[in-house]
Design an enzyme around this catalytic site. Structure first.
Site, PDB file in Angstrom:
ATOM      1  N   ARG A   1     -86.708  68.439 -55.903  1.00 57.57           N
ATOM      2  CA  ARG A   1     -85.351  68.722 -55.476  1.00 57.57           C
ATOM      3  C   ARG A   1     -85.007  68.149 -54.111  1.00 57.57           C
ATOM      4  O   ARG A   1     -84.055  67.399 -53.968  1.00 57.57           O
ATOM      5  CB  ARG A   1     -85.118  70.236 -55.473  1.00 57.57           C
ATOM      6  CG  ARG A   1     -83.660  70.608 -55.209  1.00 57.57           C
ATOM      7  CD  ARG A   1     -83.447  72.099 -55.159  1.00 57.57           C
ATOM      8  NE  ARG A   1     -83.876  72.747 -56.388  1.00 57.57           N
ATOM      9  CZ  ARG A   1     -83.873  74.066 -56.566  1.00 57.57           C
ATOM     10  NH1 ARG A   1     -83.479  74.860 -55.585  1.00 57.57           N
ATOM     11  NH2 ARG A   1     -84.264  74.599 -57.703  1.00 57.57           N
TER      12      ARG A   1
ATOM     13  N   HIS B   1     -81.194  66.650 -66.335  1.00 56.58           N
ATOM     14  CA  HIS B   1     -81.145  67.525 -65.159  1.00 56.58           C
ATOM     15  C   HIS B   1     -80.597  68.903 -65.535  1.00 56.58           C
ATOM     16  O   HIS B   1     -79.376  69.104 -65.559  1.00 56.58           O
ATOM     17  CB  HIS B   1     -80.250  66.863 -64.098  1.00 56.58           C
ATOM     18  CG  HIS B   1     -80.477  67.372 -62.713  1.00 56.58           C
ATOM     19  ND1 HIS B   1     -81.652  67.166 -62.019  1.00 56.58           N
ATOM     20  CD2 HIS B   1     -79.679  68.071 -61.871  1.00 56.58           C
ATOM     21  CE1 HIS B   1     -81.564  67.706 -60.811  1.00 56.58           C
ATOM     22  NE2 HIS B   1     -80.374  68.265 -60.701  1.00 56.58           N
TER      23      HIS B   1
ATOM     24  N   TYR C   1     -60.934  63.645 -63.669  1.00 59.50           N
ATOM     25  CA  TYR C   1     -59.937  62.682 -63.179  1.00 59.50           C
ATOM     26  C   TYR C   1     -60.578  61.428 -62.592  1.00 59.50           C
ATOM     27  O   TYR C   1     -59.921  60.398 -62.485  1.00 59.50           O
ATOM     28  CB  TYR C   1     -59.074  63.334 -62.088  1.00 59.50           C
ATOM     29  CG  TYR C   1     -58.299  64.534 -62.564  1.00 59.50           C
ATOM     30  CD1 TYR C   1     -57.397  64.437 -63.616  1.00 59.50           C
ATOM     31  CD2 TYR C   1     -58.476  65.779 -61.960  1.00 59.50           C
ATOM     32  CE1 TYR C   1     -56.700  65.544 -64.045  1.00 59.50           C
ATOM     33  CE2 TYR C   1     -57.783  66.888 -62.383  1.00 59.50           C
ATOM     34  CZ  TYR C   1     -56.890  66.770 -63.435  1.00 59.50           C
ATOM     35  OH  TYR C   1     -56.195  67.863 -63.871  1.00 59.50           O
TER      36      TYR C   1
END
Length: 753
Positions: free
Chosen positions: A40, A86, A130
C-alpha cells in the site's frame, strides 16, 4: 438455537483451544503492518510505483489507452482496476488516478486527463463518470516490454487472472515523480527530480560504477518540483540528504518586485511551493493581516488565471521588499520544508532507506534484468520461428509430395514427420499454410526472413554472453529516455522549473521586528515590580495609578518593536519584547511572571535596548566595568548573568556610557573623578574597584566629557557645572577614596534630583 446452527463440537466448548492473546495480537498486527508496507504505502525502487498506481497504469495498457489514441471514461478504468486487481473502494482508486493526471502534483504525469481533474486551489476533480483519461509517454515508457516476459506476474486477489509484480520501468519514475506515503512504523517522502538530470547521473554511473556521490551531484542539482519555486537549502545539507537518504529542502515561492510608478510597488508571487493549496495560502495571509501579525503588508489579492499571480501590497512605499517577503516567508507556507526520506522497497521485498546512488544502482540493475529477460524471450521467439521457417523450406523443396500426402493420407501429419524428419511444430505449421502462400516468390521471402532472424539470433546470443554489451544496451536505452526529456528539445516537460538561491541574509532581529506593528508606548515599572505598557508617549507621569502601597519606580518612552532590558540586584539582565507587555488598563503584571527572577532580587533599572550603546555597571561595594549592550541581551526567561556579585554586595547602578571621564560619589559624600579609559570593557565579571570606602558604599556615578564639565542638579532643580580647573582637587586615579563633594552638591548624593 437450531441444530443446524450449532458451532463445531455442539457448542459445549470441547473443540475450543486456548490462545495466547499477546502472541495472537503480535502475529495479526505484524501481518497488517507487512501488508501496509508491501502492498500500500511504500513504492518499489524499480518502477517507483505503489500497487494502486501500478494497477491503474496496467489496466490502461490492457484497455489500449495509448498516447494519441482514444480517451476512456475514468469510471471504466476504475471499474476494471477494482474488479480485476485492486479490492478497495472506487474513491481511493479514482483519487490515485486523478493525482497521476495533475500537472501540479506530478512532475511527469502518467495519465493524460480530459475534463476537470481538480486544481492547485484544492478543488476536487469531477466525478469519474464525467472525466476521461489515457496514458502519457512517461507511462508507456514504464510499461515498455511488459508483453515480452520482462517482469514476473502473480495471481490477482481472486486468482482469476494475473498482474505484474513490478513494471519494466524504462522511465526512472521513482526519482522523477517522487513519492510519499505513511506505512506502519515507517514513512516515505521523495521529491520529484528532473528526468534529464537523473538520466545523466544514470549514464555517468554506467560509465563508472565506482562513481561517488559528488560525481552524481554534478548532474543531479536537486529536486525539480512541478510547481517550480526556489530551493534555498545550502549545498552541504543537500549533499548529506542524498548521501543518507534522509533530510529536507527549504522551498520558497518565486516573487518579483513590480513597480507601479511614483515610487509605488507591489510584490508579485508567480510560483508557490510544491504541495501548497493556493486558496488556503491566501486565507492564511489574509488572517495574519487582519490579526496585525504582518504589519508590513496592507493587502493580498489573487489575480491568477492559468498561471499563478498573487499580489502583496505593502503598507507604504518605504517598506523594504526583501524584509516584507522575509516576514511573510516566516509566518506562511510561502516557505515550506519538503522532507526527503527515501524509504522504498528494495528489490521489491525489503523496505529500507537508500541513498541517491543506491536508488540509481537498483534501477539500473532492474533495467539490465529486464533487458536480459526480454532478450531471452525474443530469442525463444526467434528459435520457434526459425524452426517453422525451416519446415516451410522443406515443404517448398518437396511441394508436390507434401500436397500428395495431404490429399491422400488419412493422417498426413504423422506421414510428413516420418517422411521429411519434421518436428511436430513444423508439421503443424505446414498443414496450417494457406494456398496463397505456395507462390514461387514466397520461398525467397522465407529465406530472406530466415537469414535476418539468424543474424538477430547471433546478436542476441552475443548480448547474453557479454556483460559489457548488456550495459552498453542499457546505456543506449537510458540515453533514448534522456533525449525524450531533453530540456532543449522538449521545453514544456524537460526544462528545469525549480531553481536554487541563497536565502537573503536578513538579520533575524529585523525580521522579528517586521512582524510587530510599530507603535509608541510608555513603559511603567512600579516599586513592587509591576510592569505595563500604555499606548502613546505620556508627558505627565503623575496621573498614573498604582496598587495600594505601591508607587512609580520609573517610566520611559519606547516603541512596540523595542526590546526592554531589565537589570537586577543579582547582576542579571532580562529581556522582554515591548509588544508582549501587558496593556495599561490595569496595573500590569509582576515582572516575576514574565521572567524567572530570583525572589531575593529586585529590579535596579529598565530601559529600551540600543545595539550600539555601552553601559557602565557598578555594585554597591564600588566595583564596576563597562559592557556592550549587544552582549547583555538574554534569549531565555532565565536571563543572562553579567555582573558577578556575592552577598551582601549587590548590583546598584547601570548608566549609559558617554564622554571620557567618570564621576563617582559614595554614601560618605566623597567625590572622585577619573578617566573612563581606566575602566575595562568586559562581557561578564566582577569588575574593578572604582572607589574605595571604609564603610558604606556607592551612591551615584556619572560619565561626562571633561571639556564640557561636570553638571548636577539640586533639589530646587538648579543646575551646577564645574570645569576641569574647578575639579582639580577631585581628579585622581581609579580606586581612590576621593574628597568631600564641593559646595552645592545635592544632599541626596545623586547627580540628578
Amino acid at each position: 438455537m437450531g441444530k443446524d446452527l450449532q458451532p463445531p463440537g455442539g457448542g459445549d466448548g470441547a473443540s475450543s483451544e486456548p490462545v495466547d492473546m499477546k502472541k495472537a495480537l503480535e502475529e495479526r498486527y505484524l501481518a497488517y503492518a507487512l501488508s501496509t508496507i508491501m502492498h500500500r504505502a511504500l513504492p518499489d525502487v524499480r518502477d517507483g510505483l505503489k500497487p494502486v498506481h501500478r494497477r491503474i497504469v496496467y489496466t490502461m495498457r490492457m484497455q489500449r489507452l495509448e498516447p494519441g489514441q482514444r480517451f476512456s471514461k475514468c469510471a471504466s478504468i476504475v471499474g476494471d482496476v477494482m474488479g480485476k486487481f485492486h479490492p478497495h473502494g472506487d474513491s481511493s482508486i479514482y483519487d490515485a488516478l486523478v493525482r497521476l493526471a495533475q500537472p501540479f502534483a506530478m512532475r511527469y504525469p502518467l495519465v493524460d486527463g480530459q475534463g476537470n481533474f481538480g486544481n492547485i486551489d484544492g478543488d476536487s476533480a469531477a466525478a469519474m463518470r464525467y472525466t476521461e483519461a489515457r496514458m502519457t509517454e512517461a507511462a508507456t515508457g514504464i510499461l515498455e516490454g511488459i508483453t515480452e516476459d520482462a517482469v514476473d506476474f502473480r495471481l490477482t486477489y481472486n486468482e482469476e487472472t494475473e498482474e505484474p509484480t513490478v513494471l519494466p520501468g524504462a522511465f526512472p519514475n521513482l526519482l522523477c515523480n517522487g513519492s510519499s506515503g505513511i506505512a506502519v512504523g515507517m514513512a516515505t517522502s521523495i521529491p520529484p527530480h528532473n528526468a534529464a538530470e537523473i538520466c545523466d547521473a544514470a549514464l555517468a554511473l554506467i560509465d563508472d560504477p565506482e562513481l561517488d556521490l559528488d560525481g552524481l551531484l554534478k548532474h543531479v542539482k536537486g529536486p525539480d518540483f512541478p510547481t517550480g519555486g526556489v530551493i534555498v537549502e545550502d549545498r552541504a545539507s543537500m549533499r548529506e540528504a542524498y548521501e543518507t537518504g534522509r533530510g529536507g529542502f527549504r522551498v520558497r515561492a518565486r516573487w518579483e518586485k513590480e513597480d507601479q510608478g511614483r515610487g509605488q510597488w507591489q510584490a508579485v508571487i508567480t510560483e508557490i511551493p510544491y504541495g501548497v493549496q493556493k486558496s488556503r495560502l491566501i486565507e492564511k495571509i489574509a488572517e495574519l493581516i487582519i490579526a496585525r501579525k504582518l504589519p508590513l503588508v496592507d493587502d493580498v489579492r489573487d489575480e491568477s488565471a492559468e498561471d499563478i499571480r498573487l499580489i502583496l501590497v505593502p503598507k507604504s512605499r518605504a517598506v523594504e521588499p526583501e524584509l516584507l517577503m522575509e516576514s511573510v516567508f516566516k509566518l506562511t507556507d510561502l516557505e515550506t520544508r519538503f522532507p526527503l526520506n527515501m524509504n522504498v522497497l528494495s528489490r521489491g521485498k525489503v523496505p529500507g532507506v537508500l541513498s541517491l546512488k543506491q536508488v540509481l544502482r537498483e534501477w539500473l540493475d532492474h533495467r539490465r534484468e529486464v533487458l536480459l529477460r526480454r532478450s531471452r524471450h525474443r530469442l525463444a521467439e526467434i528459435e520457434r520461428r526459425l524452426e517453422v521457417l525451416a519446415g516451410y523450406l522443406i515443404a517448398y523443396l518437396n511441394i508436390d509430395e507434401v500436397i500428395r500426402i495431404i490429399r491422400e493420407e488419412d493422417e498426413p501429419k504423422k506421414v510428413m514427420i516420418a517422411r521429411f524428419d519434421l518436428t511436430d511444430t513444423q508439421a503443424e505449421a505446414i498443414l496450417n499454410m494457406r494456398l496463397r502462400a505456395l507462390r514461387k516468390l514466397e520461398e525467397f521471402e522465407i529465406r530472406k526472413e530466415h537469414d535476418a532472424l539468424s543474424e538477430e539470433k547471433t546478436g542476441i546470443e552475443a548480448l547474453l554472453a557479454s556483460t559489457e554489451k548488456q550495459w552498453k544496451t542499457v546505456r543506449w536505452e537510458v540515453a533514448k529516455v534522456r533525449q525524450t526529456y531533453d530540456p532543449e528539445k522538449n521545453m514544456a516537460l524537460g526544462k528545469r522549473r525549480t531553481t536554487f538561491a541563497d536565502a537573503p541574509e536578513h538579520d533575524l532581529e529585523d525580521v522579528a521586528v517586521a512582524l510587530i506593528e510599530r507603535e509608541p508606548i510608555t513603559v511603567v515599572l512600579s516599586e513592587k515590580g509591576w510592569m505595563r505598557a500604555l499606548k502613546g508617549h505620556l508627558a505627565d507621569f503623575s496621573t498614573l495609578s498604582f496598587k495600594e502601597g505601591d508607587s512609580l519606580k520609573l517610566a520611559f518612552h519606547a516603541q512596540t518593536t523595542d526590546k526592554i532590558l531589565m537589570f537586577t540586584t543579582g547582576g542579571k539582565f532580562y529581556t522582554v519584547g515591548a509588544d508582549r507587555l501587558p496593556g495599561g488598563r490595569g496595573h500590569g503584571e509582576p515582572v516575576r511572571l514574565m521572567v524567572d527572577m530570583e525572589n531575593d532580587q529586585a529590579i535596579v533599572t529598565a530601559f529600551p535596548y540600543e545595539a550600539e550603546r555601552k553601559l557602565l555597571l557598578a555594585s554597591h561595594g564600588g566595583n564596576g566595568f563597562v559592557v556592550a549592550e549587544k552582549d547583555i541581551v538574554a534569549n531565555t526567561r532565565k536571563g543572562k548573568q553579567v555582573m558577578n556579585v556575592k552577598s551582601p554586595d549587590e548590583a546598584k547602578l547601570c548608566v549609559p556610557v558617554s564622554g571620557d571621564h567618570v564621576a563617582i560619589v559614595g554614601e560618605n559624600r566623597k567625590l572622585l573623578v577619573f578617566a573612563l579609559s581606566e575602566i575595562p570593557e568586559m562581557t561578564r565579571g566582577k569588575g574593578v574597584r572604582l572607589q574605595r570606602y571604609k564603610d558604606g558604599g556607592i551612591s551615584d556615578l556619572k560619565t561626562f566629557t571633561m571639556e564640557e564639565g561636570l553638571t548636577w542638579q539640586d533639589s530646587a532643580d538648579r543646575t551646577f557645572n564645574r570645569k576641569r580647573e574647578e575639579l582639580l582637587e577631585w581628579i585622581g586615579n581609579r580606586a581612590g577614596a576621593g574628597r568631600l563633594a564641593p559646595k552645592g552638591f545635592p544632599r541626596t548624593g545623586k547627580f540628578a534630583s
